[in-house]
Design a protein around this motif. Structure first.
Motif, mmCIF file in Angstrom:
data_model
loop_
_atom_site.group_PDB
_atom_site.id
_atom_site.type_symbol
_atom_site.label_atom_id
_atom_site.label_comp_id
_atom_site.label_asym_id
_atom_site.label_seq_id
_atom_site.Cartn_x
_atom_site.Cartn_y
_atom_site.Cartn_z
ATOM 1 N N VAL A 1 0.863 -1.188 0.000
ATOM 2 C CA VAL A 1 0.000 0.000 0.000
ATOM 3 C C VAL A 1 0.896 1.232 0.000
ATOM 4 C CG1 VAL A 1 -2.009 -0.976 1.173
ATOM 5 C CG2 VAL A 1 -0.142 -0.060 2.505
ATOM 6 N N ARG B 1 -0.908 3.411 6.393
ATOM 7 C CA ARG B 1 -1.556 4.395 5.538
ATOM 8 C C ARG B 1 -1.951 5.620 6.334
ATOM 9 N NH1 ARG B 1 -6.426 3.352 3.322
ATOM 10 N NH2 ARG B 1 -5.885 4.911 1.804
ATOM 11 N N GLU B 2 -2.081 6.743 5.629
ATOM 12 C CA GLU B 2 -2.554 7.955 6.285
ATOM 13 C C GLU B 2 -4.057 7.954 6.418
ATOM 14 O OE1 GLU B 2 -0.762 10.199 7.658
ATOM 15 O OE2 GLU B 2 1.051 9.140 7.083
ATOM 16 N N LYS B 3 -4.737 7.453 5.404
ATOM 17 C CA LYS B 3 -6.204 7.477 5.417
ATOM 18 C C LYS B 3 -6.696 6.236 6.133
ATOM 19 C CE LYS B 3 -9.150 7.726 1.661
ATOM 20 N NZ LYS B 3 -9.534 8.162 0.323
ATOM 21 N N ARG C 1 -9.152 3.154 6.878
ATOM 22 C CA ARG C 1 -10.143 2.368 6.150
ATOM 23 C C ARG C 1 -11.317 2.086 7.057
ATOM 24 N NH1 ARG C 1 -9.504 -3.106 4.072
ATOM 25 N NH2 ARG C 1 -7.263 -3.082 4.220
ATOM 26 N N VAL D 1 -19.188 1.297 11.591
ATOM 27 C CA VAL D 1 -18.827 0.645 10.331
ATOM 28 C C VAL D 1 -19.432 1.410 9.168
ATOM 29 C CG1 VAL D 1 -18.607 -1.653 11.282
ATOM 30 C CG2 VAL D 1 -20.819 -0.875 10.496
ATOM 31 N N ARG D 2 -18.837 1.260 7.990
ATOM 32 C CA ARG D 2 -19.365 1.946 6.828
ATOM 33 C C ARG D 2 -20.334 1.064 6.058
ATOM 34 N NH1 ARG D 2 -15.259 5.351 3.384
ATOM 35 N NH2 ARG D 2 -17.231 5.927 2.512
ATOM 36 N N ASP D 3 -20.217 -0.232 6.216
ATOM 37 C CA ASP D 3 -21.029 -1.140 5.420
ATOM 38 C C ASP D 3 -21.739 -2.101 6.351
ATOM 39 O OD1 ASP D 3 -20.168 -2.840 2.329
ATOM 40 O OD2 ASP D 3 -21.969 -1.808 3.021
ATOM 41 N N LYS D 4 -22.755 -2.755 5.838
ATOM 42 C CA LYS D 4 -23.566 -3.614 6.702
ATOM 43 C C LYS D 4 -22.869 -4.943 6.951
ATOM 44 C CE LYS D 4 -27.525 -4.912 4.923
ATOM 45 N NZ LYS D 4 -27.818 -6.288 5.318
ATOM 46 N N PHE D 5 -22.837 -5.407 8.225
ATOM 47 C CA PHE D 5 -22.327 -6.734 8.543
ATOM 48 C C PHE D 5 -23.372 -7.465 9.366
ATOM 49 C CE2 PHE D 5 -18.186 -6.200 6.930
ATOM 50 C CZ PHE D 5 -17.759 -4.930 7.243
ATOM 51 N N THR D 6 -23.558 -8.776 9.132
ATOM 52 C CA THR D 6 -24.524 -9.532 9.955
ATOM 53 C C THR D 6 -23.784 -10.466 10.881
ATOM 54 O OG1 THR D 6 -24.889 -10.551 7.810
ATOM 55 C CG2 THR D 6 -26.812 -9.742 8.963
ATOM 56 N N GLY E 1 -17.143 -17.083 10.992
ATOM 57 C CA GLY E 1 -18.428 -17.740 10.765
ATOM 58 C C GLY E 1 -18.557 -18.363 9.395
ATOM 59 N N ASP E 2 -19.798 -18.582 8.995
ATOM 60 C CA ASP E 2 -20.018 -19.165 7.669
ATOM 61 C C ASP E 2 -20.194 -18.036 6.665
ATOM 62 O OD1 ASP E 2 -23.433 -19.977 8.621
ATOM 63 O OD2 ASP E 2 -22.518 -18.078 8.082
ATOM 64 N N SER E 3 -20.627 -18.391 5.442
ATOM 65 C CA SER E 3 -20.674 -17.366 4.397
ATOM 66 C C SER E 3 -21.721 -16.300 4.670
ATOM 67 C CB SER E 3 -20.978 -18.032 3.055
ATOM 68 O OG SER E 3 -22.277 -18.585 3.114
ATOM 69 N N ARG E 4 -22.625 -16.558 5.613
ATOM 70 C CA ARG E 4 -23.701 -15.589 5.775
ATOM 71 C C ARG E 4 -23.455 -14.580 6.876
ATOM 72 N NH1 ARG E 4 -28.179 -19.705 6.571
ATOM 73 N NH2 ARG E 4 -26.319 -20.888 7.072
#
Lengths: 244, 191, 290
Positions: free
Chosen positions: B36, B60-62, B64, B98-103, B139-142
């Motif tokens: 990076v 990194r400076e930014k 994630r 978080v920026r994105d959804k996690f289950t 976990g699993d894929s879900r």
């Protein structure tokens, strides 16, 4: 048509081995994880990266590496005559595939299993060398997003007209009927990751054009590294003022 | 090669025999490369560790977006209850949103540490509760697998049937301040 | 990002509460526009182009002019066509055909405000000024909008960008070489050195009023738009005449509220048009200096 004047100057005043003016900006869109614009002369491209994020389509999820997706779109005003392009047109699909494969080779996908990386490339102005410009913009956007890569990919095009190899063709030279070769390299590792050419050429001509394009790509890499360093230094100074 | 210099992807940082590859780097053909764009840092190895090679990393400076890792404590909102597990939507990882959804999924055997086969999901959680949980695996894929089997993990905020924010009474119950009614939950002991 | 996770109930009440006391999340009042910046001539291949940045919203508009036959039944008018595309760079949901619905929605709203009626009356540009040779040759102006990034209020941003692109537009001078008789086809030559600008004084600007709770705000961000109950977009020109109206959202509006919203839109648009004109001339002088 004479693409090279008797003094050795091309239609836009360049010498045969001269690249067009390069200009790039990183972090242009705040919404995305990484974004960059790249200009090679009059060709302007903006690339945006979303990811790594959870895979949207479960059936495509890969257990041991990241899924890389890419979409290439051209704005209606990007070409000389305004053309309304449907999303599924063949050139667009082919370019999406080509850019995806090139960037996939660069990204260390095994470090991000079960995730998805989206690369969106939007051409704002097309004046030859669009393929190369897209790859360069995508490489900068991926670096801006912090996605781990093996090496920076840089790309450049070259052709052969009036018995002279020419570096970085613009649209007029591209439509001149000679071969159009695009190469993308991993500069530090010195490996070719993309090589595409149309038209028929004898082998020695091919070698000359290929070497010229590779030199051009190396020069572009230099430029990419400078831009990234400058951008990182700016971010660092913004975080902490200089201690005098 | 000095530290405190900026590196770009593909630059050689050193020999793999001399350094341990940290975050932001990778090893290929016995050399360590940067992956990076960022500042190069060298961290000497801890004194009690066998491998005394310093760790080389590129930071990194930014920042994630946050991603749940096994061992981290996350804040999640319960979305659905099943007979033997509860589904939750991860909202924060540690102190970062978080920026994105996690289950995530909390299985019956991970709700608490004692009497794990007698757990009833309905007396531990309700949909809409905010819980602190620990990520035990990818976990699993879900979904990620979460656990609330420690004292400081469990429900931190819940609304009663009357609509008010409930107050914890014990590790098993929470009380509504308006009606006085007690509802069963697996409560987190937050100091 | 709002779309990914949605807003918590605390955030929702913060937005609604702030609007109720005339103090929004970024410090603006209900009727304040965000600061915007315009860059012109960014697409040299187009006749006119502009890029507008309004907060997090980033749009590009371009005008391309082509010569063609006038519309049937109206030999003294030129033609306009408006089209908007949402680039996947704005949101991953716009990839493939995902952005099509929003693009069509925006295109139709702009067409309603700018194209005028079936007779050509009330269009954003005096269509008679686009005629080159009556009955045979006229200019067709293609307005293309591209949404690069969205933080709410796309319609207003696109209308401002198109106005800027039009001010930047120069139509090449057409010299008729033959064919002035009614039966002959016209032959012409384009003089690429001399350009005539297009009159933009009639070009309206769209002001969208978003109703959140009991109050309405101007220039909503994406977060505020997610809380809207209804939205009214009013196209107003420099003279204060209304050129088009669009209402979105399911909640019914009392007619008096609607009239009030329109008067607010008129008032805001006058100050807006003045600042747009100032920004455009600043952009043009920056471009000339280069």
């Amino acid at each position: 048509m004479d693409f090279i004047s008797p003094e050795g100057l091309r239609l836009d005043g360049r010498r045969p081995f001269e690249l067009r003016q390069l200009h790039a900006e990183i972090g242009v869109l705040d919404n995305a994880d990484g974004s960059a614009t790249f200009e090679m002369g009059n060709t302007k491209v903006i690339a945006v990266v979303y990811g790594p994020r959870e895979v949207q389509n479960r059936s495509q999820q890969q257990l041991d590496h990241a899924l890389v997706r890419c979409e290439y779109s051209m704005a209606t005003f990007s070409t000389g005559d305004r053309r309304r392009r449907g999303k599924g047109d063949r050139r667009g699909t082919e370019l999406s595939l080509v850019i995806r494969q090139t960037m996939e080779a660069a990204i260390l996908t095994n470090l991000l299993p079960r995730s998805q990386i989206d690369i969106f490339v939007q051409v704002l102005q097309a004046d030859g060398g669009t393929r190369a410009c897209c790859i360069n913009a995508a490489a900068l956007a991926l670096a801006d997003a912090g996605i781990p890569m093996r090496d920076l990919v840089a790309s450049c095009s070259a052709g052969y007209l009036n018995s002279t190899p020419l570096l970085d063709l613009n649209y007029l030279e591209d439509s001149g009927g000679g071969p159009d070769l695009t190469v993308a390299l991993f500069s530090k590792l010195d490996k070719v990751t993309l090589l595409q050419m149309d038209a028929k050429v004898p082998l020695d001509v091919f070698e000359k054009v290929m070497n010229l394009a590779s030199e051009g790509a190396k020069a572009v890499t230099q430029f990419l590294r400078e831009i990234l360093m400058e951008n990182t230094k700016k971010l660092a100074f913004a975080k902490e003022p200089l201690k005098v | 090669m000095s530290a405190n210099e900026y590196r770009t992807p593909g630059e050689v940082l050193g020999w793999a025999s001399e350094y341990v590859a940290g975050p932001g780097t990778y090893v290929w053909h016995e050399k360590v490369y940067a992956s990076v764009v960022g500042l190069l840092r060298l961290t000497p190895a801890a004194t009690d560790v066998e491998d005394q090679r310093p760790t080389i990393e590129v930071t990194r400076e930014k920042e994630r977006g946050a991603v749940p890792e096994p061992g981290t404590v996350v804040t999640a909102k319960i979305t659905k209850l099943f007979p033997r597990q509860a589904a939750a939507s991860i909202v924060c990882v540690g102190p970062r949103a978080v920026r994105d959804k996690f289950t995530g999924i909390i299985r019956q055997q991970d709700v608490r540490a004692t009497e794990i086969d007698k757990v009833d999901m309905h007396t531990s959680f309700r949909p809409g509760d905010i819980v602190r949980a620990e990520v035990i695996s990818l976990g699993d894929s879900r979904a990620y697998y979460l656990s609330t089997a420690k004292n400081e993990l469990g429900v931190v905020s819940a609304t009663s049937d009357a609509g008010a924010a409930m107050v914890p009474v014990s590790w098993q119950e929470m009380q509504c301040p308006i009606t006085g009614q007690r509802e069963p939950r697996k409560v987190a002991k937050v100091i | 990002m709002v779309v990914g996770l949605g807003l918590s109930s605390a955030e929702k009440s913060y937005i609604a509460g702030g609007i109720a006391v005339d103090l929004r999340g970024d410090g603006r009042g209900r009727h304040h526009f965000r600061d915007f910046s315009i860059d012109t001539s960014i697409i040299p291949q187009a006749n006119g182009s502009a890029r507008l940045r309004l907060g997090g919203t980033d749009v590009i508009a371009s005008v391309k002019a082509e010569l063609c036959a006038p519309p049937p039944g109206r030999p003294h008018h030129g033609k306009l066509e408006i089209n908007v595309e949402c680039s996947p760079t704005a949101a991953p949901e716009f990839e493939g055909r995902g952005g099509e619905e929003l693009s069509m929605d925006l295109s139709r709203a702009l067409q309603r405000s700018f194209l005028g009626g079936a007779s050509g009356a009330g269009a954003a540009i005096d269509l008679a000024s686009l005629v080159v040779l009556e009955g045979k040759l006229c200019w067709m102006l293609y307005f293309d909008g591209l949404v690069l990034s969205s933080d709410g209020n796309l319609l207003d941003a696109l209308s401002i960008a198109m106005k800027a692109a039009l001010s930047n537009c120069g139509l090449p001078k057409v010299e008729i070489t033959s064919g002035t008789n009614p039966e002959d086809d016209a032959d012409f030559e384009l003089n690429e050195e001399e350009f005539t600008p297009v009159d933009t004084s009639r070009f309206p600007v769209i002001v969208t009023l978003t109703k959140v709770g009991k109050h309405y705000i101007v220039d909503a961000t994406a977060e505020e738009e997610s809380q809207m109950t209804a939205a009214v977009s009013v196209a107003v020109n420099k003279k204060g005449s209304i050129c088009g109206l669009t209402k979105r959202g399911g909640t019914g509006l009392d007619p008096s509220v609607l009239l009030d919203m329109i008067s607010v839109a008129k008032r805001v648009s006058q100050t807006l048009i003045t600042s747009i004109d100032a920004e455009i001339s600043a952009a043009e002088s920056r471009h000339d200096d280069q």
